[in-house]
Design a protein around this motif. Structure first.
Motif, PDB file in Angstrom:
ATOM      1  N   ALA A 151      -5.307  -0.358   5.138  1.00 24.85           N
ATOM      2  CA  ALA A 151      -4.911  -1.767   5.169  1.00 24.85           C
ATOM      3  C   ALA A 151      -4.357  -2.204   6.520  1.00 24.85           C
ATOM      4  O   ALA A 151      -4.667  -3.296   7.009  1.00 24.85           O
ATOM      5  N   THR A 152      -3.576  -1.346   7.130  1.00 21.08           N
ATOM      6  CA  THR A 152      -2.915  -1.724   8.382  1.00 21.08           C
ATOM      7  C   THR A 152      -3.863  -1.578   9.561  1.00 21.08           C
ATOM      8  O   THR A 152      -3.897  -2.422  10.460  1.00 21.08           O
ATOM      9  N   LEU A 153      -4.666  -0.514   9.546  1.00 18.04           N
ATOM     10  CA  LEU A 153      -5.641  -0.353  10.636  1.00 18.04           C
ATOM     11  C   LEU A 153      -6.692  -1.454  10.567  1.00 18.04           C
ATOM     12  O   LEU A 153      -7.091  -1.995  11.601  1.00 18.04           O
ATOM     13  N   ASN A 154      -7.096  -1.841   9.360  1.00 20.18           N
ATOM     14  CA  ASN A 154      -8.052  -2.955   9.255  1.00 20.18           C
ATOM     15  C   ASN A 154      -7.465  -4.195   9.921  1.00 20.18           C
ATOM     16  O   ASN A 154      -8.124  -4.886  10.691  1.00 20.18           O
ATOM     17  N   LEU A 192      -6.665  -1.949  -1.928  1.00 23.52           N
ATOM     18  CA  LEU A 192      -7.311  -0.709  -1.467  1.00 23.52           C
ATOM     19  C   LEU A 192      -6.873   0.484  -2.292  1.00 23.52           C
ATOM     20  O   LEU A 192      -7.591   1.480  -2.376  1.00 23.52           O
ATOM     21  N   SER A 193      -5.683   0.406  -2.865  1.00 32.25           N
ATOM     22  CA  SER A 193      -5.131   1.522  -3.659  1.00 32.25           C
ATOM     23  C   SER A 193      -3.919   0.992  -4.414  1.00 32.25           C
ATOM     24  O   SER A 193      -3.623  -0.206  -4.350  1.00 32.25           O
ATOM     25  N   THR A 194      -3.203   1.888  -5.078  1.00 35.68           N
ATOM     26  CA  THR A 194      -2.111   1.407  -5.949  1.00 35.68           C
ATOM     27  C   THR A 194      -0.830   1.123  -5.145  1.00 35.68           C
ATOM     28  O   THR A 194      -0.733   1.469  -3.963  1.00 35.68           O
ATOM     29  N   SER A 211     -14.791  -0.848   3.462  1.00 39.36           N
ATOM     30  CA  SER A 211     -13.737  -0.436   2.522  1.00 39.36           C
ATOM     31  C   SER A 211     -14.129  -0.855   1.115  1.00 39.36           C
ATOM     32  O   SER A 211     -14.911  -1.791   0.935  1.00 39.36           O
ATOM     33  N   ALA A 212     -13.570  -0.160   0.136  1.00 39.25           N
ATOM     34  CA  ALA A 212     -13.770  -0.527  -1.264  1.00 39.25           C
ATOM     35  C   ALA A 212     -12.490  -1.197  -1.747  1.00 39.25           C
ATOM     36  O   ALA A 212     -11.388  -0.687  -1.485  1.00 39.25           O
ATOM     37  N   ILE A 213     -12.626  -2.329  -2.403  1.00 40.56           N
ATOM     38  CA  ILE A 213     -11.435  -3.049  -2.883  1.00 40.56           C
ATOM     39  C   ILE A 213     -11.576  -3.345  -4.370  1.00 40.56           C
ATOM     40  O   ILE A 213     -12.696  -3.448  -4.895  1.00 40.56           O
ATOM     41  N   VAL A 247     -15.144   1.942  10.728  1.00 37.30           N
ATOM     42  CA  VAL A 247     -13.726   1.998  10.369  1.00 37.30           C
ATOM     43  C   VAL A 247     -13.647   1.969   8.845  1.00 37.30           C
ATOM     44  O   VAL A 247     -14.247   1.097   8.208  1.00 37.30           O
ATOM     45  N   GLU A 248     -12.940   2.954   8.257  1.00 37.03           N
ATOM     46  CA  GLU A 248     -12.863   3.015   6.794  1.00 37.03           C
ATOM     47  C   GLU A 248     -11.521   2.561   6.248  1.00 37.03           C
ATOM     48  O   GLU A 248     -11.245   2.735   5.054  1.00 37.03           O
ATOM     49  N   GLY A 249     -10.654   2.020   7.117  1.00 42.50           N
ATOM     50  CA  GLY A 249      -9.328   1.589   6.622  1.00 42.50           C
ATOM     51  C   GLY A 249      -8.258   2.480   7.212  1.00 42.50           C
ATOM     52  O   GLY A 249      -8.517   3.296   8.076  1.00 42.50           O
ATOM     53  N   GLY A 273      -2.023   6.418   7.895  1.00 45.45           N
ATOM     54  CA  GLY A 273      -1.595   6.173   6.511  1.00 45.45           C
ATOM     55  C   GLY A 273      -2.612   6.682   5.509  1.00 45.45           C
ATOM     56  O   GLY A 273      -2.277   7.242   4.477  1.00 45.45           O
ATOM     57  N   THR A 274      -3.876   6.530   5.848  1.00 47.95           N
ATOM     58  CA  THR A 274      -4.946   7.019   4.979  1.00 47.95           C
ATOM     59  C   THR A 274      -4.959   8.538   4.950  1.00 47.95           C
ATOM     60  O   THR A 274      -5.139   9.165   3.911  1.00 47.95           O
ATOM     61  N   VAL A 275      -4.742   9.137   6.135  1.00 47.22           N
ATOM     62  CA  VAL A 275      -4.714  10.607   6.191  1.00 47.22           C
ATOM     63  C   VAL A 275      -3.560  11.138   5.340  1.00 47.22           C
ATOM     64  O   VAL A 275      -3.725  12.079   4.559  1.00 47.22           O
ATOM     65  N   ASP A 298      -3.034   7.239  15.111  1.00 43.76           N
ATOM     66  CA  ASP A 298      -1.797   7.909  14.670  1.00 43.76           C
ATOM     67  C   ASP A 298      -0.738   7.782  15.757  1.00 43.76           C
ATOM     68  O   ASP A 298      -0.500   8.721  16.530  1.00 43.76           O
ATOM     69  N   SER A 299      -0.054   6.647  15.804  1.00 40.40           N
ATOM     70  CA  SER A 299       0.885   6.328  16.908  1.00 40.40           C
ATOM     71  C   SER A 299       1.831   7.477  17.242  1.00 40.40           C
ATOM     72  O   SER A 299       2.029   7.809  18.402  1.00 40.40           O
ATOM     73  N   SER A 300       2.435   8.065  16.189  1.00 43.85           N
ATOM     74  CA  SER A 300       3.497   9.040  16.445  1.00 43.85           C
ATOM     75  C   SER A 300       3.040  10.488  16.276  1.00 43.85           C
ATOM     76  O   SER A 300       3.858  11.387  16.083  1.00 43.85           O
TER      77      SER A 300
HETATM   78  N1  LIG Z   1     -10.374   1.841  -0.814  1.00 41.42           N
HETATM   79  C1  LIG Z   1     -10.702   2.151   0.429  1.00 41.42           C
HETATM   80  O1  LIG Z   1     -11.826   1.940   0.894  1.00 41.42           O
HETATM   81  C2  LIG Z   1      -9.640   2.745   1.313  1.00 41.42           C
HETATM   82  C3  LIG Z   1      -9.971   3.181   2.604  1.00 41.42           C
HETATM   83  C4  LIG Z   1      -8.960   3.710   3.415  1.00 41.42           C
HETATM   84  C5  LIG Z   1      -7.661   3.763   2.958  1.00 41.42           C
HETATM   85  N2  LIG Z   1      -7.387   3.316   1.693  1.00 41.42           N
HETATM   86  C6  LIG Z   1      -5.997   3.307   1.202  1.00 41.42           C
HETATM   87  O2  LIG Z   1      -5.202   2.568   2.129  1.00 41.42           O
HETATM   88  C7  LIG Z   1      -3.879   3.118   2.147  1.00 41.42           C
HETATM   89  C8  LIG Z   1      -3.499   3.389   3.595  1.00 41.42           C
HETATM   90  O3  LIG Z   1      -3.381   2.164   4.276  1.00 41.42           O
HETATM   91  P1  LIG Z   1      -2.100   1.981   5.249  1.00 41.42           P
HETATM   92  O4  LIG Z   1      -2.040   0.553   5.667  1.00 41.42           O
HETATM   93  O5  LIG Z   1      -0.910   2.585   4.595  1.00 41.42           O
HETATM   94  O6  LIG Z   1      -2.380   2.927   6.476  1.00 41.42           O
HETATM   95  P2  LIG Z   1      -3.592   2.996   7.523  1.00 41.42           P
HETATM   96  O7  LIG Z   1      -4.526   4.061   7.104  1.00 41.42           O
HETATM   97  O8  LIG Z   1      -4.134   1.618   7.764  1.00 41.42           O
HETATM   98  O9  LIG Z   1      -2.833   3.526   8.819  1.00 41.42           O
HETATM   99  C9  LIG Z   1      -1.980   2.595   9.489  1.00 41.42           C
HETATM  100  C10 LIG Z   1      -1.211   3.352  10.531  1.00 41.42           C
HETATM  101  O10 LIG Z   1      -2.030   3.545  11.675  1.00 41.42           O
HETATM  102  C11 LIG Z   1      -1.174   3.574  12.806  1.00 41.42           C
HETATM  103  N3  LIG Z   1      -1.527   2.635  13.868  1.00 41.42           N
HETATM  104  C12 LIG Z   1      -1.360   2.930  15.170  1.00 41.42           C
HETATM  105  N4  LIG Z   1      -1.697   1.916  15.949  1.00 41.42           N
HETATM  106  C13 LIG Z   1      -2.081   0.933  15.131  1.00 41.42           C
HETATM  107  C14 LIG Z   1      -2.512  -0.395  15.377  1.00 41.42           C
HETATM  108  N5  LIG Z   1      -2.630  -0.875  16.632  1.00 41.42           N
HETATM  109  N6  LIG Z   1      -2.798  -1.172  14.330  1.00 41.42           N
HETATM  110  C15 LIG Z   1      -2.684  -0.681  13.073  1.00 41.42           C
HETATM  111  N7  LIG Z   1      -2.272   0.588  12.764  1.00 41.42           N
HETATM  112  C16 LIG Z   1      -1.967   1.371  13.799  1.00 41.42           C
HETATM  113  C17 LIG Z   1       0.215   3.212  12.340  1.00 41.42           C
HETATM  114  O11 LIG Z   1       0.939   4.382  12.186  1.00 41.42           O
HETATM  115  C18 LIG Z   1      -0.041   2.561  11.015  1.00 41.42           C
HETATM  116  O12 LIG Z   1       1.041   2.702  10.123  1.00 41.42           O
HETATM  117  C19 LIG Z   1      -3.919   4.377   1.304  1.00 41.42           C
HETATM  118  O13 LIG Z   1      -3.317   4.112   0.062  1.00 41.42           O
HETATM  119  C20 LIG Z   1      -5.409   4.674   1.127  1.00 41.42           C
HETATM  120  O14 LIG Z   1      -5.693   5.251  -0.141  1.00 41.42           O
HETATM  121  C21 LIG Z   1      -8.333   2.832   0.860  1.00 41.42           C
END
Ligand SMILES: NC(=O)c1ccc[n+]([C@@H]2O[C@H](COP(=O)([O-])OP(=O)(O)OC[C@H]3O[C@@H](n4cnc5c(N)ncnc54)[C@H](O)[C@@H]3O)[C@@H](O)[C@H]2O)c1
Ligand SMILES: Nc1nc(=O)c(N)c(NC[C@H](O)[C@H](O)[C@H](O)COP(=O)(O)O)[nH]1
Length: 228
Positions: A159-162, A18-20, A10-12, A155-157, A52-54, A87-89
């Motif tokens: 925040a929550t998936l990381n 990760l983003s705004t 990921s880029a921080i 894995v490219e992110g 969330g990223t999608v 994508d849980s849902s």
């Molecule tokens: N700078 C970078 O390298 C980079 C890379 C990717 C995303 N981003 C940014 O990150 C933000 C998105 O991050 P985010 O946290 O909102 O969403 P995310 O992309 O991390 O997606 C999280 C979603 O994945 C799903 N999920 C299902 N099972 C899961 C589990 N076991 N653990 C975690 N998630 C699970 C859930 O719906 C959860 O809300 C955006 O703003 C995007 O621009 C930046």
């Protein structure tokens, strides 16, 4: 449980975002770091992001360089790695870029509570893997990915998936490109959001390398495990 080799890239910002705060995508990487990311994708068996990223970025997750795509073809592979959305849902839009561009398998990982009608629609475009009750069981998903021949998973992110991958102990290496900007905002997504570790369970890393790339710095870490 057998699983692929997993690394997060990921880029921080310099302040770890990760983003705004509006989750608007920020161009943190420069030209050379995007080249590095393209090479990582070209070498990976699969690339994975969270929903969330999608929804925020609508990424294609394709290999950009024609030469890299050709090299993959010459090696008997698809031009693109397998592209995976957690994508849980089953909220992935049917007109998402990931479905529009490039060859290669797409996989949507959903939980068993995802609506059937949404799953059926996605099954027209992707392999849908159901695992986990309310959120995707990442450990089980990793094992299933290994079973279908995915040995290296990028894995490219976001925040929550990381967080999900790191807290499940599924990550071998972490690459963070730290860009020359401050984003700020207590609600802006960071490299690792989610619940967070307590002081007694911090995840320890070992620094493999640090190199400047244009105006930023690339840190490459090996994940060593919990502090205590
Ligand atoms: N700078 C970078 O390298 C980079 C890379 C990717 C995303 N981003 C940014 O990150 C933000 C998105 O991050 P985010 O946290 O909102 O969403 P995310 O992309 O991390 O997606 C999280 C979603 O994945 C799903 N999920 C299902 N099972 C899961 C589990 N076991 N653990 C975690 N998630 C699970 C859930 O719906 C959860 O809300 C955006 O703003 C995007 O621009 C930046
Ligand atoms: N390495 C990297 N540097 C950045 O500055 C940045 N903003 C992202 N963000 C990752 C996210 O997944 C992007 O939305 C896709 O990388 C978009 O590019 P693609 O359409 O997938 O080629 N990633």
């Amino acid at each position: 449980m057998d699983r692929p080799f997993v690394f997060i890239n990921s880029a921080i910002s310099a302040d770890g975002k990760l983003s705004t705060k509006e989750r608007k995508q920020v161009r943190i990487s420069g030209k050379l770091d995007f080249e590095r990311v393209d090479e990582l994708r070209a070498q990976a068996d699969a690339v994975m992001v969270g929903i969330g990223t999608v929804l925020s970025d609508d990424p294609s997750l394709t290999v950009k360089s024609p030469e890299r795509r050709a090299a993959r073809k010459a090696a008997g592979k698809n031009e693109n790695p397998v592209r995976i959305i957690v994508d849980s849902s089953a909220r992935t839009p049917l007109d998402a870029d990931i479905f529009k561009k490039g060859d290669g398998l797409r996989i949507i990982a959903v939980s068993t509570s995802a609506p059937d009608e949404k799953i059926e629609k996605l099954e027209e475009k992707a392999l849908v893997i159901k695992t986990g009750t309310f959120k995707v069981d990442l450990t089980e998903l990793a094992a299933k990915l290994k079973e279908i021949g995915i040995n290296t998973l990028m894995v490219e992110g976001g925040a929550t998936l990381n967080w999900g991958m790191l807290s499940a102990g599924l990550v071998d290496e972490v690459y963070t490109f730290v860009g020359n900007l401050i984003i700020g905002g207590k609600t802006a997504p960071t490299f690792t959001d989610g619940e967070g570790f307590s002081e007694a369970e911090l995840l320890m890393l070992e620094l493999s390398s640090a190199e400047t790339i244009e105006e930023g710095i690339l840190l490459r870490w090996k994940v060593k495990g919990k502090a205590k």
